[in-house]
Design a protein around this motif. Sequence first.
Motif, PDB file in Angstrom:
ATOM      1  N   TYR A 126       0.906  -2.428  -4.126  1.00 15.44           N
ATOM      2  CA  TYR A 126       0.631  -3.233  -2.932  1.00 15.44           C
ATOM      3  C   TYR A 126       0.210  -2.344  -1.770  1.00 15.44           C
ATOM      4  O   TYR A 126       0.923  -1.395  -1.415  1.00 15.44           O
ATOM      5  N   GLU A 127      -0.911  -2.659  -1.192  1.00 15.64           N
ATOM      6  CA  GLU A 127      -1.307  -2.024   0.060  1.00 15.64           C
ATOM      7  C   GLU A 127      -0.425  -2.567   1.187  1.00 15.64           C
ATOM      8  O   GLU A 127       0.176  -3.639   1.059  1.00 15.64           O
ATOM      9  N   PRO A 128      -0.299  -1.838   2.295  1.00 18.70           N
ATOM     10  CA  PRO A 128       0.574  -2.295   3.384  1.00 18.70           C
ATOM     11  C   PRO A 128       0.295  -3.730   3.835  1.00 18.70           C
ATOM     12  O   PRO A 128       1.223  -4.516   4.026  1.00 18.70           O
ATOM     13  N   GLU A 129      -0.983  -4.080   4.012  1.00 21.54           N
ATOM     14  CA  GLU A 129      -1.289  -5.430   4.462  1.00 21.54           C
ATOM     15  C   GLU A 129      -0.901  -6.473   3.416  1.00 21.54           C
ATOM     16  O   GLU A 129      -0.438  -7.571   3.745  1.00 21.54           O
ATOM     17  N   ARG A 130      -1.100  -6.136   2.145  1.00 21.13           N
ATOM     18  CA  ARG A 130      -0.760  -7.070   1.071  1.00 21.13           C
ATOM     19  C   ARG A 130       0.751  -7.273   0.983  1.00 21.13           C
ATOM     20  O   ARG A 130       1.216  -8.375   0.671  1.00 21.13           O
TER      21      ARG A 130
END
Length: 439
Positions: A96-100
């Motif tokens: 997971y990317e931070p925004e996700r």
Amino acid sequence: GVVLTLAAAVFIALASVLSLRQRPAGLTSSARSSSDTMRTVYLRRALTTLQVACATALLTTATLLSLSFRQLNQIEPGFRSDHLLMARVDLPAARYEPERRLVVKAELLDALRALPGIRKAALASDTMLSGNSSAAFYSVDIEAANDADREGRVYLHDVTRDFFDVSGIPLLEGATLPEFTGQPIDGTQPDVPVVVSKQLARRFWPGTTAVGQRLKLARSASDRPWMRIVGVVGDTKFRALPDNPTQDPDVYRPLGLSSSTDVAMIIESDVDPLSLTSAVQHAVHSVDPLLSPYGSYAIDEQVAAATSSERFLSQLSSAFGLVALMLAIVGTYGVVAYQVLLSQRATGIRLALGARPGQIFSNVMGGTARLVSVGLVAGAGLAAYAARAINELLFRPPASNALVIAAVAATVSIVALAAAWLPARRAMNVNPVSVLRAD
């Protein structure tokens, strides 16, 4: 305290065995046998006195521990301690990317709120009594003689809007945090809303409101942006019971400020919280089948675990204290009854010579009272020592233990004299004719 209790219990058991042993085979009801020597009489009396002394000390210890545990149970943690389920979910950075991660957290919150049997749900970076809180330095925007007067250390909690309502932490003034939508919040911008605990507000703005004031999570000299206080909530025992390990206040920030790789779920339920574990797991799987909640616990179990050692000591000491009291009753009864048996001939002669039954009763009870009095004096000293020994185990110990010791001594004396009542009644009802005829 436990060692002292065990040692005293052994002494009491020994005293009871020796006090209640069978009469020597050669002893007749007229008590003419010389087998009951003065040494044996003194030993029985000494052991009875020891029983009374140990019972006094043990009951004092039990009473102090019970009173301490009662006070501990009356501590208000500052949050709801029933119908709350806590669990965590890990959102690994590799997937997971931070925004996700923020979007997934918002989806988790929606899935939890849709579950049947759930009243409310919230997300947070950490939960009460979990030991996961993080600390940071802070400073407030006030005029002060030096930096130390406007700085301190605070514990940080990133939470969603409903966190206070779900956890039962009261909002004292102002407003709560904005709704969490899964969108990131830029922490470099000024006036990010935060909620502070009453302790922080009371320190810097006594007699006025902290709402609208500013603080930043850095030293005074730092150029980090100021955050705006929008609300004040009650103080909590967030990190431990009966007291937080440190007395630092709490600051609650919007969850959107942090893109941490895990999140805690706080769920208020209509049913037994642990019965919702599988339902919560299903809700998490509905967001991502590869995610699984872990570390689930009901908050009331965590509260009970925080006081388990005090509860165990209180129960153990109470059990030994009650056993000690029962043995003191049995020992007193055995010694007095045996002494009445040995004195039957002398009692019969006194009655035949004109002694009144009430005098016989008073003599027996008076002798018992003297034994009990000696035991109580020794027990009071032993109780005072025991009270000092367990003082560090007590929650908010009393300034003086004299009242507790006096109350316990009165109780022990009453039950010991009550145990002597039946043998004393038996002595005053001795038939002098039957006794003298037996000679």
